[in-house]
Design an enzyme around this catalytic site. Structure first.
Site, PDB file in Angstrom:
ATOM      1  N   ASP A 289       0.860  -1.176   0.000  1.00 24.09           N
ATOM      2  CA  ASP A 289       0.000   0.000   0.000  1.00 24.09           C
ATOM      3  C   ASP A 289       0.909   1.243   0.000  1.00 24.09           C
ATOM      4  OD1 ASP A 289      -2.176   1.651  -0.006  1.00 24.09           O
ATOM      5  OD2 ASP A 289      -3.205   0.676   1.668  1.00 24.09           O
TER       6      ASP A 289
HETATM    7  C1  BGC Z   1      -5.050   3.177   0.268  1.00 24.25           C
HETATM    8  C2  BGC Z   1      -5.293   2.140  -0.814  1.00 24.25           C
HETATM    9  C3  BGC Z   1      -5.130   2.751  -2.171  1.00 24.25           C
HETATM   10  C4  BGC Z   1      -3.764   3.391  -2.274  1.00 24.25           C
HETATM   11  C5  BGC Z   1      -3.463   3.995  -3.615  1.00 24.25           C
HETATM   12  C6  BGC Z   1      -3.798   3.983   0.034  1.00 24.25           C
HETATM   13  O1  BGC Z   1      -3.722   5.078   0.873  1.00 24.25           O
HETATM   14  O2  BGC Z   1      -4.986   2.522   1.511  1.00 24.25           O
HETATM   15  O3  BGC Z   1      -6.558   1.581  -0.651  1.00 24.25           O
HETATM   16  O4  BGC Z   1      -5.302   1.769  -3.150  1.00 24.25           O
HETATM   17  O5  BGC Z   1      -3.675   4.414  -1.292  1.00 24.25           O
HETATM   18  O6  BGC Z   1      -4.140   5.158  -3.828  1.00 24.25           O
END
Ligand code: BGC
Length: 759
Positions: A289
């Site tokens: 993530d």
């Molecule tokens: C979130 C994810 C997301 C990623 C990319 C993160 O902050 O937890 O769910 O896919 O950002 O934007």
């Protein structure tokens, strides 16, 4: 170190999941292609493939993903996210294809969560449709639009089981139930990747199941917080939905921010390698993530070099935004602190993902302005958005048939959601344009131009401008009304006094749920409660129409309104769908997939709880609260209709079965009211005695049945002994003979029951 190895090994044996369908024979042609390519690659080029920067904007403060174009040209990027449109994508892809030595195409990822340009209801809302073909269609439509916009990878589905409505990200998932959550996971993977999982199709994307794992169990509902959970609980409740996505062939997985029993998911070898790959047989790619590798330093896992190594060795293949794989891995190899085989393995998995998409044959995947024009927000997609919005709405209460509204009534529409557009598409609707969303008021004017409707805003969503600004730092659109809160209320009350019925459209701003949007108080904002209280004083019947991203506490509202309709954030066609539901053109059929508590003090609250040794009773020393009942305000599975449904007693084809046999359980469902309508008939089972304690009820099936007014139908469920399996005292997934109860009904708390035995 040794100790953790021992613990890890025992976990592995205990989890008891079978290997998945992904462990299929390898694709020899792909292997040969990638072997040949990798033989030409330098270590820098291989590490470059592991890098996944954001291009567009950064969420965590400092702009981290600097100079991405330059890095692409130098072969330091494997994929990017937050860029779309045919032109923008083509421009970047050309850099990779024309400027880099080996011409390896890029992946283009994006948070396509509930639609891409056409926005469907938030996932929690969609789940309330209990309509798997519909959910699959929304994911298919999203994939079609996303690919027309140049994307080939979506960061969805989010299948984190969640039982704490304080956590804002409950909006992004399918609710509290493991079985239903698993069905949704499968439907979404099939939708994104195509029924036949043919990723080479120009309208298929790599799906990414997230957030692996257990992110929905963050302590106290506070985002990013610690998770500490027994192996039993994770195996029974939290892991199956991810596993269902893996079994459905999901191409990628995102590791989560949270720690699990002391080891952050992004550094968790047991999770990402032993369980996910070795045991479940997942053969796709894992991305971290956002900045999760960098965050391992805050978790106290070491310095840049240490955390980069930990994350890679644990089983992550792509580093989202941290830039630590490109910053550290080569130095680690040179210092003989890291075996290059880990880089090779991760690089191979990234290349395989590209190969599966057919990017080596056509890096642009037939993106064209024409395709974008024809496929994006076309009539078919908008019709689907309306259908999905209608089917996701849940009628929580409806005294004296206050709903549907009658078009001849004098109606006072009140509240910050009546003319609202900005909030309708909810959170995580990045490419969605809220200005294209249909407001309720516009829909109303279009459909009922000459009616006796009045409007007053009545309240801001929140009265706190500083908080509003914080909710969505990228958007400065929401400003407080120039009228004072008292004047807003006065105006609304005046309108209400003249009306037959008051429709109060209230809720959360879209930024009050989603990521980093935990709330300790999950009631309506106080200023909106004040409005409702003032409206109540008029004595007029109130219909409360809610827009929000999580279960709210609504005890006062329940006690003081005539009807409540939960619309979630309904998406692009919000206004049309709400109007049709309120005026009865669509008879609501949604059912809650997450329990609505009476008070936040009951959280976590979910229907499939255990008995305890002292089940609640009037006796003092039993498991209960002194001040409120144990029961929720609205249970899992609850949702009314404008018609009424009658259930006969449950009939069983036999009262005992042996392993491998089936029994049929049936009820006669009758539409006993005045409207045609759809009911979701739910099947629950309880294992009365086990080697470990079993939940009071577990959902094992459902059927959506449409009946015309006055019609009846026999609804039959085939129950197999597989439905009776659970993880026994030895964590073996099996059945145990004994007594079972089977329940069929309209919600988890409104059922008819029958008994049978497993011999
Ligand atoms: C979130 C994810 C997301 C990623 C990319 C993160 O902050 O937890 O769910 O896919 O950002 O934007």
């Amino acid at each position: 170190m040794k100790l953790s190895k021992i613990v890890i090994a025992s976990c592995l044996v205990l989890t008891g999941f079978g290997a998945s369908a992904q462990k299929a024979a390898r694709d020899a042609k792909m292997d040969a292609y990638i072997n040949k390519l990798m033989a030409k690659m330098t270590i820098d080029e291989k590490i470059g493939q592991l890098n996944l920067p954001s291009i567009g904007f950064d969420v965590t403060g400092p702009i981290l993903s600097q100079g991405v174009e330059g890095k692409i040209e130098k072969g330091m990027v494997g994929g990017v996210f937050n860029t779309y449109t045919p032109n923008a994508v083509r421009k970047l892809q050309e850099l990779a294809i024309k400027k880099t030595r080996l011409k390896i195409p890029l992946l283009f990822g994006y948070d396509v969560i509930h639609g891409h340009r056409t926005i469907f209801p938030i996932p929690l809302g969609l789940s309330a449709s209990w309509d798997m073909p519909l959910i699959q269609k929304t994911a298919r439509a999203a994939a079609d639009e996303a690919t027309a916009d140049g994307l080939n990878w979506v960061f969805s589905p989010m299948v984190d089981i969640a039982r704490d409505p304080r956590w804002g990200r409950v909006a992004e998932g399918g609710g509290e139930d493991t079985w239903l959550g698993s069905q949704i996971a499968i439907a979404m993977v099939k939708g994104y990747q195509g029924e036949k999982n043919d990723l080479r199709r120009e309208d298929a994307v790599l799906a990414c199941v997230k957030h692996f794992a257990l992110y929905g169990a963050a302590e106290a509902g506070r985002d990013y917080n610690t998770v500490d959970m027994s192996m039993r609980k994770m195996t029974e409740t939290y892991l199956p939905a991810y596993k269902a996505a893996v079994d459905a062939g999901v191409a990628t997985v995102m590791s989560s921010f949270n720690e699990i029993n002391g080891v952050p998911a992004a550094a968790n070898h047991w999770l990402l390698t032993d369980l996910l790959r070795n045991q479940w047989g997942f053969n796709g790619m894992v991305a971290t993530d956002y900045t999760a590798i960098m965050e391992l330093k805050n978790h106290g896992m070491g310095d840049d070099a240490q955390v980069a190594k930990l994350a890679l060795v644990a089983g992550n293949d792509m580093d989202m935004v941290s830039d630590l794989f490109i910053g550290e891995l080569k130095k680690l190899v040179q210092a003989k602190k890291l075996d290059v085989k880990y880089i090779d393995l991760a690089c191979r998995r990234v290349l395989e993902s590209k190969y599966k998409l057919g990017l080596f044959d056509d890096p642009y995947r037939n993106i064209s302005e024409d395709r974008a024009k024809n496929n994006i927000m076309n009539a078919e997609k908008l019709a689907l958005a309306k259908e999905a919005a209608e089917k996701s709405m849940v009628l929580l209460k409806n005294d004296n048939s206050t709903l549907p509204l009658k078009s001849g009534q004098k109606i006072a529409f009140v509240g910050p959601m009546v003319k609202n557009q900005r909030d309708l598409i909810g959170n995580w609707s990045g490419a969605g344009d809220w200005k294209k969303a249909v407001s309720f008021w516009d829909a109303l004017q279009a459909q009922y131009p000459s009616n006796k409707f009045t409007y007053a805003k009545g309240a801001n969503i929140l009265d706190d401008q500083a908080l509003i600004d914080k909710l969505n730092p990228h958007d400065a659109q929401i400003v407080l009304d120039s009228k004072s809160p008292a004047d807003l209320i006065k105006e609304a009350v005046n309108n209400a006094k003249d009306a037959d019925v008051v429709v109060a459209m209230l809720g959360e701003a879209f930024g009050m749920s989603g990521e980093a949007a935990s709330r300790s108080d999950i009631g309506l904002p106080v200023n909106q409660q004040n409005l409702l209280k003032a409206l109540r004083e008029t004595g007029k019947p109130i219909v409360l129409v809610l827009m929000n991203g999580r279960p709210l506490t609504l005890q006062w509202e329940h006690d003081n309104t005539a009807a409540i309709l939960e619309t979630w954030f309904p998406g692009t066609k919000a206004g049309d769908a709400i109007a049709d539901v309120l005026f009865g053109k669509y008879n609501p059929s949604g059912k809650l997939t997450m329990t609505f508590p009476r008070s936040v003090g009951q959280v976590p609250i979910y229907y499939n709880a255990k008995s305890t040794g002292r089940p609640v009773s009037d006796q003092k020393y039993t498991s209960k609260y002194l001040d409120i009942p144990n029961t929720p305000l609205y249970p899992f599975g609850h949702g009314l209709s404008y018609t009424t449904f009658g259930y006969s007693d449950v009939k069983l084809s036999k009262t005992s079965i042996r392993n491998g046999e089936r029994l049929q359980a049936s009820v006669t469902l009758s539409n006993t009211g005045k409207y045609d309508g759809e009911e979701t008939v739910q099947l629950y089972i309880r294992d009365m005695v086990g080697s470990v304690t079993r939940p009071l009820k577990e959902l094992k099936g459902f059927q959506k049945i449409y009946l015309k007014a006055g019609e009846s139908k026999t609804v039959t469920f085939n129950v197999s002994t597989d439905d009776l399996k659970f993880y026994d005292i030895n964590m073996k997934y099996t059945t145990e003979p004994g007594d079972f109860k089977l329940f069929i009904g309209s919600s988890s708390a409104d059922v008819k029951e029958a008994d049978f035995k497993l011999l």
